[in-house]
Design an enzyme around this catalytic site. Structure first.
Site, short mmCIF file in Angstrom:
data_model
loop_
_atom_site.label_atom_id
_atom_site.label_comp_id
_atom_site.label_asym_id
_atom_site.label_seq_id
_atom_site.Cartn_x
_atom_site.Cartn_y
_atom_site.Cartn_z
N HIS A 58 0.26 0.12 10.53
CA HIS A 58 1.60 -0.14 10.27
C HIS A 58 2.46 0.51 9.31
CE1 HIS A 58 -0.49 -1.88 6.72
NE2 HIS A 58 0.59 -2.54 6.14
N HIS A 60 4.14 0.28 6.65
CA HIS A 60 4.30 0.00 5.16
C HIS A 60 4.03 1.54 4.36
CE1 HIS A 60 3.88 -4.62 4.93
NE2 HIS A 60 5.07 -4.24 5.08
N ASP A 62 2.84 2.49 1.56
CA ASP A 62 1.63 2.76 1.22
C ASP A 62 0.40 3.00 2.05
OD1 ASP A 62 1.59 0.18 1.52
OD2 ASP A 62 -0.31 -0.04 0.74
N HIS A 63 0.82 3.16 3.45
CA HIS A 63 0.04 3.30 4.49
C HIS A 63 0.55 4.68 5.12
CE1 HIS A 63 -2.29 -0.50 4.44
NE2 HIS A 63 -1.29 -0.68 3.72
N HIS A 116 1.00 -9.70 9.61
CA HIS A 116 1.42 -8.85 8.11
C HIS A 116 2.83 -8.25 8.61
CE1 HIS A 116 0.78 -6.73 4.71
NE2 HIS A 116 0.82 -5.59 5.23
N ASP A 135 -4.18 -3.88 6.88
CA ASP A 135 -3.87 -5.11 5.96
C ASP A 135 -3.83 -6.32 6.72
OD1 ASP A 135 -3.40 -3.30 3.89
OD2 ASP A 135 -1.34 -3.55 3.67
N HIS A 173 -7.38 -1.92 1.42
CA HIS A 173 -7.29 -2.08 -0.39
C HIS A 173 -8.66 -2.60 -0.90
CE1 HIS A 173 -2.58 -1.43 -0.32
NE2 HIS A 173 -2.96 -1.94 1.07
ZN ZN Z 1 -1.34 -1.84 2.29
FE FE Z 2 0.87 -3.72 4.22
#
Ligand code: ZN
Ligand code: FE
Length: 243
Positions: A58, A60, A62-63, A116, A135, A173
């Site tokens: 996805h 985001h 941090d991905h 999410h 996530d 995570h």
């Molecule tokens: Zn994440």
């Molecule tokens: Fe996320």
């Protein structure tokens, strides 16, 4: 086994893991949700592995943060959700529910899990029983419902819960310890949760990672998979948001 899964512990604030999936016949490696590039490049060079592709779950930050630099390092295919292509223009191979791709002579099934984010997808390797789920599903927890509805997230989690119980679950995570606290709070008498919490605390104290999990273990210890109805799931998720 044709596939070997390596892990990079990013040790950032969000406690991201970058999973590296190696085709042991070719030493080609898929980087899953690379939050940054330098650690990946360093790891590949140290272990004499080649970057073969990138899988994204996805949009985001941090991905996907490491994708541009990794593409600059090596021009590899970038797989990711078709529905989020406007937010991830680096995707070269857009994917949607029901699509299949191939890596290391393995068939990979794409499952859409909105909730999410609206376009969130996961990668399931049926013959090796591996799940890379971003996530959506966490060890003893699940992702926050940011974009979708609770109903979508509930349905998405139910689809993952129906995968073979031995399936290994690779989430993005290290949230297990705080998830365990919440799980124990809502199911104080659940012996499996009590035991797992102790194991998790011991591992974290020793600096070890708590993943992968398995679908079977999540069915026993994850309150969000154990919810009996959409209403119950929504109550749990809202309670956890303020826990
Ligand atoms: Zn994440
Ligand atoms: Fe996320």
């Amino acid at each position: 086994m044709a596939i070997h899964v390596h892990v990079i512990d990013v040790k950032n604030q969000l406690q991201n893991y970058i999973w590296l999936i190696e085709d042991t016949a070719t030493q080609n490696v898929i980087a899953v949700d690379p939050t940054e590039a330098d650690l990946v490049i360093q790891y590949l060079e140290q272990h004499h592995l080649n970057l073969g592709g990138i899988w994204l779950t996805h949009w985001h930050k941090d991905h996907i943060g490491g994708v541009p630099e990794l593409q600059h390092y090596k021009n590899v295919p970038v797989y990711g959700p078709r529905e989020e292509i406007s937010k991830i223009p680096m995707i070269t191979h857009p994917l949607q529910d029901g699509d299949q791709i191939e890596f290391a002579n393995e068939r990979i099934e794409i499952i859409a899990v909105p909730g999410h984010t609206l376009g969130h997808i996961v990668y399931f390797v049926p013959d090796e029983e591996l799940l890379f789920c971003g996530d959506t599903l966490f060890a003893m927890g699940c992702g926050r419902v940011f974009e979708g509805t609770f109903e979508q997230m509930y349905h998405s989690l139910n689809r993952l819960a129906a995968l073979p119980p031995q399936t290994k679950v690779y989430c993005t995570h290290e949230y297990t310890q705080s998830n365990a606290k919440f799980a124990l709070h809502v199911e104080p008498d659940n012996v499996a949760i009590q035991q797992r919490t102790q194991e998790v605390n011991t591992k974290r104290l020793a600096g070890e990672i708590t993943l992968p999990s398995s679908i079977a273990l999540e069915l026993e210890t994850n309150p969000f998979l154990r919810a009996n109805s959409l209403v119950e799931f929504q109550q749990l998720r809202q309670l956890k948001d303020n826990f």
